[in-house]
Design a protein around this motif. Sequence first.
Motif, PDB file in Angstrom:
ATOM      1  N   PRO A  13      74.809  90.867 -49.523  1.00 20.32           N
ATOM      2  CA  PRO A  13      75.408  92.184 -49.227  1.00 20.32           C
ATOM      3  C   PRO A  13      75.275  92.586 -47.765  1.00 20.32           C
ATOM      4  N   GLU A  14      74.174  92.272 -47.110  1.00 13.75           N
ATOM      5  CA  GLU A  14      74.040  92.771 -45.731  1.00 13.75           C
ATOM      6  C   GLU A  14      75.015  92.088 -44.766  1.00 13.75           C
ATOM      7  N   GLN A  15      75.504  90.904 -45.149  1.00 15.13           N
ATOM      8  CA  GLN A  15      76.449  90.227 -44.239  1.00 15.13           C
ATOM      9  C   GLN A  15      77.902  90.633 -44.506  1.00 15.13           C
ATOM     10  N   ARG A  16      78.169  91.251 -45.672  1.00 16.93           N
ATOM     11  CA  ARG A  16      79.563  91.503 -46.078  1.00 16.93           C
ATOM     12  C   ARG A  16      80.311  92.401 -45.092  1.00 16.93           C
ATOM     13  N   LYS A  17      79.583  93.449 -44.631  1.00 20.46           N
ATOM     14  CA  LYS A  17      80.261  94.416 -43.772  1.00 20.46           C
ATOM     15  C   LYS A  17      80.766  93.747 -42.489  1.00 20.46           C
ATOM     16  N   GLY A  18      79.863  92.954 -41.896  1.00 19.70           N
ATOM     17  CA  GLY A  18      80.231  92.247 -40.658  1.00 19.70           C
ATOM     18  C   GLY A  18      81.389  91.298 -40.892  1.00 19.70           C
ATOM     19  N   PHE A  19      81.312  90.579 -42.007  1.00 21.73           N
ATOM     20  CA  PHE A  19      82.363  89.610 -42.328  1.00 21.73           C
ATOM     21  C   PHE A  19      83.717  90.320 -42.511  1.00 21.73           C
ATOM     22  N   GLY A  20      83.628  91.452 -43.274  1.00 28.81           N
ATOM     23  CA  GLY A  20      84.867  92.208 -43.540  1.00 28.81           C
ATOM     24  C   GLY A  20      85.525  92.660 -42.261  1.00 28.81           C
ATOM     25  N   ALA A  21      84.706  93.183 -41.325  1.00 26.73           N
ATOM     26  CA  ALA A  21      85.269  93.670 -40.064  1.00 26.73           C
ATOM     27  C   ALA A  21      85.925  92.527 -39.299  1.00 26.73           C
ATOM     28  N   GLU A  22      85.196  91.373 -39.264  1.00 25.74           N
ATOM     29  CA  GLU A  22      85.715  90.197 -38.550  1.00 25.74           C
ATOM     30  C   GLU A  22      87.033  89.720 -39.180  1.00 25.74           C
ATOM     31  N   TRP A  23      87.037  89.723 -40.525  1.00 26.67           N
ATOM     32  CA  TRP A  23      88.248  89.255 -41.248  1.00 26.67           C
ATOM     33  C   TRP A  23      89.455  90.127 -40.899  1.00 26.67           C
ATOM     34  N   ASN A  24      89.209  91.461 -40.899  1.00 24.72           N
ATOM     35  CA  ASN A  24      90.297  92.388 -40.543  1.00 24.72           C
ATOM     36  C   ASN A  24      90.819  92.119 -39.139  1.00 24.72           C
ATOM     37  N   ARG A  25      89.926  91.819 -38.220  1.00 22.03           N
ATOM     38  CA  ARG A  25      90.318  91.585 -36.823  1.00 22.03           C
ATOM     39  C   ARG A  25      91.221  90.346 -36.735  1.00 22.03           C
ATOM     40  N   VAL A  26      90.773  89.271 -37.453  1.00 26.56           N
ATOM     41  CA  VAL A  26      91.555  88.024 -37.438  1.00 26.56           C
ATOM     42  C   VAL A  26      92.939  88.269 -38.029  1.00 26.56           C
ATOM     43  N   ARG A  27      92.995  88.966 -39.183  1.00 27.27           N
ATOM     44  CA  ARG A  27      94.299  89.199 -39.832  1.00 27.27           C
ATOM     45  C   ARG A  27      95.218  90.016 -38.915  1.00 27.27           C
ATOM     46  N   ASP A  28      94.635  91.088 -38.283  1.00 27.68           N
ATOM     47  CA  ASP A  28      95.456  91.907 -37.385  1.00 27.68           C
ATOM     48  C   ASP A  28      95.997  91.089 -36.222  1.00 27.68           C
ATOM     49  N   ALA A  29      95.119  90.215 -35.715  1.00 26.95           N
ATOM     50  CA  ALA A  29      95.529  89.394 -34.568  1.00 26.95           C
ATOM     51  C   ALA A  29      96.676  88.471 -34.965  1.00 26.95           C
ATOM     52  N   ILE A  30      96.536  87.864 -36.172  1.00 26.78           N
ATOM     53  CA  ILE A  30      97.600  86.959 -36.638  1.00 26.78           C
ATOM     54  C   ILE A  30      98.896  87.729 -36.838  1.00 26.78           C
ATOM     55  N   GLU A  31      98.802  88.886 -37.462  1.00 24.31           N
ATOM     56  CA  GLU A  31     100.011  89.696 -37.700  1.00 24.31           C
ATOM     57  C   GLU A  31     100.684  90.059 -36.385  1.00 24.31           C
ATOM     58  N   ALA A  32      99.859  90.441 -35.423  1.00 27.45           N
ATOM     59  CA  ALA A  32     100.418  90.844 -34.128  1.00 27.45           C
ATOM     60  C   ALA A  32     101.104  89.649 -33.457  1.00 27.45           C
ATOM     61  N   ALA A  33     100.443  88.470 -33.532  1.00 24.51           N
ATOM     62  CA  ALA A  33     101.018  87.267 -32.900  1.00 24.51           C
ATOM     63  C   ALA A  33     102.341  86.900 -33.554  1.00 24.51           C
ATOM     64  N   LEU A  34     102.356  86.993 -34.909  1.00 23.57           N
ATOM     65  CA  LEU A  34     103.593  86.690 -35.636  1.00 23.57           C
ATOM     66  C   LEU A  34     104.714  87.641 -35.207  1.00 23.57           C
ATOM     67  N   GLU A  35     104.379  88.907 -35.102  1.00 26.84           N
ATOM     68  CA  GLU A  35     105.382  89.913 -34.750  1.00 26.84           C
ATOM     69  C   GLU A  35     105.938  89.671 -33.341  1.00 26.84           C
ATOM     70  N   GLU A  36     105.002  89.299 -32.447  1.00 27.48           N
ATOM     71  CA  GLU A  36     105.408  89.055 -31.069  1.00 27.48           C
ATOM     72  C   GLU A  36     106.390  87.878 -30.996  1.00 27.48           C
ATOM     73  N   ARG A  37     106.015  86.833 -31.785  1.00 30.12           N
ATOM     74  CA  ARG A  37     106.878  85.637 -31.794  1.00 30.12           C
ATOM     75  C   ARG A  37     108.255  85.971 -32.389  1.00 30.12           C
ATOM     76  N   ARG A  38     108.251  86.819 -33.423  1.00 33.35           N
ATOM     77  CA  ARG A  38     109.518  87.189 -34.081  1.00 33.35           C
ATOM     78  C   ARG A  38     110.428  87.914 -33.076  1.00 33.35           C
ATOM     79  N   THR A  39     109.847  88.836 -32.350  1.00 35.84           N
ATOM     80  CA  THR A  39     110.617  89.577 -31.343  1.00 35.84           C
ATOM     81  C   THR A  39     111.186  88.607 -30.307  1.00 35.84           C
TER      82      THR A  39
END
Length: 349
Positions: free
Chosen positions: A41-67
């Motif tokens: 449990p103590e590692q979940r919060k950190g992992f969750g935040a990191e996961w969100n960052r990676v997903r946002d970065a991927i989404e942003a990169a995909l969007e940039e490429r689409r444009t």
Amino acid sequence: AFQEALARVDSEAALYELQVAYLGKKGTVTQLRGEMGKLPPEQRKGFGAEWNRVRDAIEAALEERRTYLKDQARRLDLARVEDLTLPPLRPPAGTLHPLSQTRRRLSESFQRLGFSLAVGPHVEHSKYNFDDLNVPKNHPARDMADTFFIRPHRHPGFDDHSDNDAAMRLRAGELVLRTHTSPVQVRTMLTQKPPIRIVALGTTFRCDDDATHSPMFHQIEGLYVDRGVTMADLKATLMDFTRDFYGRRLDVRFRPSFFPFVEPGAEFDIGCPFCGGDGCNLCKRTGYIEIGGCGMVHPAVFEACGIDPEVYTGWAFGFGVDRMTMSQHAVPHLRHMFEGDVRFLEQFP
Ligand code: FA5
């Protein structure tokens, strides 16, 4: 790995595939999120935040490429529209009917040879169509079976019973649809003094109907009148015509024949323009194709037209324009000429 794959993507479809591979239900990133439950449990919060960052970065990169890809496609599109070297888009245009093409070429040819153009009406007086051309009253050509007669009393302009215009009083049987262009000879000689050198090109009518005979067809008529005109001039003129019309001088041959308005009269053939006389399918291996009739203007025709046959001589010829066009293009049935079928007409650009 994602950055490399992204750089290789060159279409919106490929981009979508990459998106599914990472962020789809079974995508790499989506599945990683499932791993979170296995962590203390103590590692979940950190992992969750990191996961969100990676997903946002991927989404942003995909969007940039689409444009970027959309922009690229638009630029290509614009470049195409702005390319001034491309040929213009033309709406499909019609072409001249094969008969009109032949008619134009014929009249141009004879004008180059020094003839002027003459015209006459389609509805003609039988005096000009027959009498003045020395066609006897009982000639078979005057038969109802060959000639279309006009009933004048049905015609608002013509009164069968009036005596007002005695010279041109029209009785049943006196008006016809001209059966040939020869009445233009009469009309010309009545109004012009020799030297006369004309061609008349136009529509003619007969009660005919088969593969080589149509009720409406076209003829060209030639007439030359002057002092000392001979049949040798006629042959030379017809040969000059072949050179102008077919691009090479072809042989001309006369076969004795009879037409009431000429004496002597002949049918004339020309050397086959396809094989030059060697014999081919189009001339049925004879080396010649039949063209029309001709001869020296009959003295009786001169007299009917007020021209002194002791002073002047002349020749005339006439032939079918439709037949000539048919043989030139090997058209099997005259009907094709008048049906207006675009598939036929498109073959004559
Ligand atoms: C004549 O009509 C004469 N007036 C020609 C002439 C003029 C002779 C001057 C002498 C001097 P004929 O009836 O043969 O001749 O017709 C001439 C041509 O018209 C024929 O060779 C043929 O090509 C064409 N023709 C005749 N009837 C038809 C038809 N129903 N359909 C298509 N072409 C036709």
